[in-house]
Design a protein around this motif. Structure first.
Motif, PDB file in Angstrom:
ATOM      1  N   ASN A 165       0.795  -1.236   0.000  1.00 25.70           N
ATOM      2  CA  ASN A 165       0.000   0.000   0.000  1.00 25.70           C
ATOM      3  C   ASN A 165       0.827   1.284   0.000  1.00 25.70           C
ATOM      4  O   ASN A 165       0.273   2.376   0.105  1.00 25.70           O
ATOM      5  CB  ASN A 165      -0.988   0.049   1.177  1.00 25.70           C
ATOM      6  CG  ASN A 165      -2.207  -0.826   0.953  1.00 25.70           C
ATOM      7  OD1 ASN A 165      -2.544  -1.150  -0.184  1.00 25.70           O
ATOM      8  ND2 ASN A 165      -2.855  -1.219   2.028  1.00 25.70           N
TER       9      ASN A 165
ATOM     10  N   GLN B  22       3.126   4.236  -1.740  1.00 26.83           N
ATOM     11  CA  GLN B  22       3.167   4.829  -3.073  1.00 26.83           C
ATOM     12  C   GLN B  22       4.560   4.760  -3.677  1.00 26.83           C
ATOM     13  O   GLN B  22       4.710   4.592  -4.881  1.00 26.83           O
ATOM     14  CB  GLN B  22       2.703   6.288  -3.026  1.00 26.83           C
ATOM     15  CG  GLN B  22       2.673   6.946  -4.402  1.00 26.83           C
ATOM     16  CD  GLN B  22       1.850   8.207  -4.423  1.00 26.83           C
ATOM     17  OE1 GLN B  22       0.833   8.315  -3.757  1.00 26.83           O
ATOM     18  NE2 GLN B  22       2.285   9.190  -5.185  1.00 26.83           N
TER      19      GLN B  22
ATOM     20  N   VAL C 103      -4.006   5.874   8.973  1.00 31.45           N
ATOM     21  CA  VAL C 103      -3.259   5.363   7.816  1.00 31.45           C
ATOM     22  C   VAL C 103      -1.823   5.021   8.218  1.00 31.45           C
ATOM     23  O   VAL C 103      -1.382   3.882   8.027  1.00 31.45           O
ATOM     24  CB  VAL C 103      -3.318   6.346   6.629  1.00 31.45           C
ATOM     25  CG1 VAL C 103      -2.511   5.822   5.460  1.00 31.45           C
ATOM     26  CG2 VAL C 103      -4.766   6.590   6.205  1.00 31.45           C
TER      27      VAL C 103
ATOM     28  N   LYS D 267       0.169   1.161   8.977  1.00 33.67           N
ATOM     29  CA  LYS D 267       1.481   0.776   8.430  1.00 33.67           C
ATOM     30  C   LYS D 267       2.453   0.421   9.555  1.00 33.67           C
ATOM     31  O   LYS D 267       3.267  -0.495   9.415  1.00 33.67           O
ATOM     32  CB  LYS D 267       2.072   1.907   7.593  1.00 33.67           C
ATOM     33  CG  LYS D 267       1.607   1.983   6.161  1.00 33.67           C
ATOM     34  CD  LYS D 267       1.680   0.650   5.425  1.00 33.67           C
ATOM     35  CE  LYS D 267       3.067   0.053   5.318  1.00 33.67           C
ATOM     36  NZ  LYS D 267       3.051  -1.289   4.661  1.00 33.67           N
TER      37      LYS D 267
ATOM     38  N   ASN E 240       3.806   6.737   2.073  1.00 32.81           N
ATOM     39  CA  ASN E 240       2.387   6.458   1.936  1.00 32.81           C
ATOM     40  C   ASN E 240       1.763   7.421   0.933  1.00 32.81           C
ATOM     41  O   ASN E 240       2.207   8.572   0.833  1.00 32.81           O
ATOM     42  CB  ASN E 240       1.686   6.703   3.287  1.00 32.81           C
ATOM     43  CG  ASN E 240       1.211   5.423   3.938  1.00 32.81           C
ATOM     44  OD1 ASN E 240       1.213   4.363   3.326  1.00 32.81           O
ATOM     45  ND2 ASN E 240       0.824   5.522   5.193  1.00 32.81           N
TER      46      ASN E 240
ATOM     47  N   VAL F  41      -4.014  10.417   1.539  1.00 31.79           N
ATOM     48  CA  VAL F  41      -5.419   9.979   1.515  1.00 31.79           C
ATOM     49  C   VAL F  41      -6.318  11.201   1.370  1.00 31.79           C
ATOM     50  O   VAL F  41      -6.210  12.160   2.133  1.00 31.79           O
ATOM     51  CB  VAL F  41      -5.767   9.220   2.816  1.00 31.79           C
ATOM     52  CG1 VAL F  41      -7.242   8.888   2.858  1.00 31.79           C
ATOM     53  CG2 VAL F  41      -4.934   7.959   2.903  1.00 31.79           C
TER      54      VAL F  41
ATOM     55  N   SER G  90     -10.932   5.613  -0.027  1.00 30.50           N
ATOM     56  CA  SER G  90      -9.513   5.605   0.350  1.00 30.50           C
ATOM     57  C   SER G  90      -9.328   5.180   1.795  1.00 30.50           C
ATOM     58  O   SER G  90      -8.378   4.470   2.134  1.00 30.50           O
ATOM     59  CB  SER G  90      -8.891   6.987   0.132  1.00 30.50           C
ATOM     60  OG  SER G  90      -8.817   7.286  -1.234  1.00 30.50           O
TER      61      SER G  90
ATOM     62  N   LYS H 205      -9.593   1.479   1.920  1.00 30.92           N
ATOM     63  CA  LYS H 205      -8.416   0.827   1.326  1.00 30.92           C
ATOM     64  C   LYS H 205      -7.204   0.876   2.250  1.00 30.92           C
ATOM     65  O   LYS H 205      -6.501  -0.128   2.425  1.00 30.92           O
ATOM     66  CB  LYS H 205      -8.079   1.497  -0.009  1.00 30.92           C
ATOM     67  CG  LYS H 205      -6.832   0.912  -0.679  1.00 30.92           C
ATOM     68  CD  LYS H 205      -6.544   1.595  -2.002  1.00 30.92           C
ATOM     69  CE  LYS H 205      -5.298   0.982  -2.659  1.00 30.92           C
ATOM     70  NZ  LYS H 205      -5.004   1.637  -3.971  1.00 30.92           N
ATOM     71  N   HIS H 206      -6.936   2.053   2.828  1.00 31.96           N
ATOM     72  CA  HIS H 206      -5.680   2.250   3.548  1.00 31.96           C
ATOM     73  C   HIS H 206      -5.772   2.025   5.053  1.00 31.96           C
ATOM     74  O   HIS H 206      -4.739   1.942   5.721  1.00 31.96           O
ATOM     75  CB  HIS H 206      -5.142   3.660   3.273  1.00 31.96           C
ATOM     76  CG  HIS H 206      -4.710   3.849   1.850  1.00 31.96           C
ATOM     77  ND1 HIS H 206      -3.553   3.306   1.350  1.00 31.96           N
ATOM     78  CD2 HIS H 206      -5.301   4.495   0.816  1.00 31.96           C
ATOM     79  CE1 HIS H 206      -3.432   3.631   0.074  1.00 31.96           C
ATOM     80  NE2 HIS H 206      -4.483   4.328  -0.277  1.00 31.96           N
TER      81      HIS H 206
END
Length: 527
Positions: free
Chosen positions: A17, A19, A54, A58, A212, A215, A262, A265-266
């Motif tokens: 996840n 970027q 988010v 992680k 990341n 978002v 988003s 997803k994250h």
């Protein structure tokens, strides 16, 4: 007991996840030899909001991969960034961050004993660190320092020297925290490449950088502590969560800049490995997704309705927020919260030299102005001069708006057009049809009268917030009270500039993509 993950499995956990990764080869080489040492830093400025889940999710991935994780509460950075945290509040805000970040981690099941927590001022005021700041300032150009902080440090017309120091301190943190890697949002990329360029000039190693994606907030822009509509506070009541999600941008079938998707997803998928869309049996009943791609596909094909998606996120989000609310329900933390983030008084505002000198009841941030897309236009059944429009402003259903534009704008020019809509006027009936907003238009001062709807910048999405320059913060009124005449007082100073830009007291109307304008009515009024 599960077997320890191998280097490749650790790499997948660490990088999923993300970027972008700078230093992938070095990352894999370290994982083949030992555990990765990584840090995430947060400047203790505005109140943390739900987007902080988010990086938290992680951090959970990093711990599963066996990483040694340090969390830095960057208190000195908060002060250097144009004094976003005043010196007298710095200690209080840092304590608030420590409590709330730990509560977030506990709410998603991250064991705190596996983490190291550090304050910036624990080491950034030491003789050695201060000397390195001077050493770095002797080799860094003003151009590079300004460029590095462009996406992170608040940009103002006359920047303070403190903002130029900010990227250098963040680079030095990598050395003084003795880590292999730094983790942050992709908005930190310029600071990360700055660190890679300049740390070796002091004899220090170049680090790995993990980024990341940013978002989107609920309005479709970056989720921001300073933009109330774009974020849900960690201590928001359940009814506030419902209200903000209801207003969130979530256009049917649109998966771009969709903050609701988003967040799923994250945050929700990485934590639970599944997401349940809750809906009534007549609409197909509940559906469980075990992969985000399946949910995104169904939403794009309009199998999943925005209303059901928002309701499902509301339930899942409140489960995450409940233990945080409970922890902060004690008198000690309630007192800390109000002391760290006091309600700004007029006296303090004036003392700090802000330009927002208007009385509190007539600042433009009280207006809920949004970009809207006209879905349909029909003549009013009982009034020849009125249109009845359906306008999408990023909510579950389009709003019905009545506008007196028949004699000024042809119907076909309004259809599918982006407009600027005032959304928090009290709904009122116009010839029997309730109007739920006002399309803002430029109007000529002379005769014959000309009227042009205001134009948002190209590329805007329905639901994006429109604000006045310098008044980005603050939450709009839920509904403007007609007796207080807030809009009328502000409207008296609305004008179109000589460049055809919409302004209030010579301050531009803006979205995140630029200025709001009209086609040709220079010097006109706005109504």
């Amino acid at each position: 007991m599960e077997p320890a993950p191998g280097p490749q499995e650790k790499y997948q956990l660490i990088t999923r996840n993300l970027q972008e990764v700078l230093g992938e080869d070095k990352l894999m080489a370290i994982l083949k030899e030992r555990e990765l040492k990584i840090y995430w830093g947060t400047a203790t400025t505005g109140k943390p909001h739900v987007a902080y889940f988010v990086p938290m999710s992680k951090i959970a991935d990093f711990l599963k991969a066996g990483c040694e994780v340090t969390i830095l509460f960057a208190d000195l950075h908060a002060y250097l960034d144009n004094m976003k945290a005043p010196w007298e509040l710095l200690e209080l805000r840092t304590r608030y961050y420590e409590h709330v970040i730990k509560a977030m981690l506990e709410s998603i099941g991250v064991p705190l004993e596996k983490l190291r927590f550090v304050r910036g001022t624990d080491y950034q005021l030491s003789k050695e660190y201060t000397l390195d700041v001077y050493r770095l300032s002797s080799v860094v150009t003003q151009h590079d320092a300004k460029k590095a902080g462009a996406e992170v440090v608040k940009q103002v017309e006359h920047p303070l020297l403190s903002g130029l120091l900010y990227p250098g301190l963040q680079a030095l943190d990598e050395e003084y925290l003795k880590v292999d890697a730094q983790f942050g949002g992709v908005d930190q990329r310029k600071i990360f490449t700055f660190a890679e360029k300049y740390l070796p000039s002091l004899g220090y190693a170049k680090r790995i950088h993990l980024m990341n994606p940013m978002v989107p907030g609920l309005t479709g822009s970056k989720m921001s502590s300073s933009e109330e509509d774009s974020k849900i506070d960690l201590l928001d009541r359940k009814e506030d969560v419902k209200k903000k999600l209801k207003k969130a941008f979530c256009e049917p079938g649109n998966v771009e800049n969709n903050g609701v998707l988003s967040f799923i997803k994250h945050v929700l998928f990485p934590l639970k490995s599944e997401f349940v869309v809750l809906r009534e049996e007549k609409w197909g009943g509940n559906k469980t997704y075990t992969a985000y791609e399946g949910l995104e596909k169904d939403f794009a094909e309009q199998v999943v309705h925005p209303g059901d998606l928002k309701n499902s996120v509301e339930v899942a989000l409140n489960k995450l927020l409940d233990p945080i609310r409970e922890k902060f329900n004690c008198p000690e933390l309630k007192k800390l919260s109000s002391a760290a983030y006091p309600t700004p008084s007029k006296a303090k505002t004036a003392e700090k030299g802000t330009k927002n000198s208007e009385p509190e009841d007539v600042v433009p941030s009280r207006l809920d102005i949004r970009v809207g897309k006209v879905i349909s236009v029909e003549k009013h059944p009982d009034a020849d001069s009125l249109y009845v429009e359906k306008i999408d402003v990023g909510e579950a259903e389009p709003r019905t708006v009545v506008s007196g534009l028949v004699h000024f704008v042809p119907k076909e020019q309004l259809q599918d057009r982006l407009v600027v809509l005032l959304c928090n006027l009290k709904p009122q009936k116009m010839r029997g049809v309730e109007s739920q907003g006002m399309v803002l238009c430029a109007s000529s001062l002379g005769e014959p009268r000309q009227v042009e709807p205001l134009d948002p910048p190209a590329g805007c999405c329905a639901g994006e917030r429109v604000y006045v320059e310098g008044y980005e913060g603050g939450e709009p009124d839920e509904e403007l009270k007609p007796k207080k005449k807030v809009f009328e007082k502000l409207q008296a100073d609305f004008r179109i500039s000589e460049d055809c830009v919409a302004q209030w007291k010579q301050r531009n109307f803006l979205t995140k993509l630029g200025t709001v304008s009209c086609k040709s009515l220079k010097g006109g009024s706005i109504s």
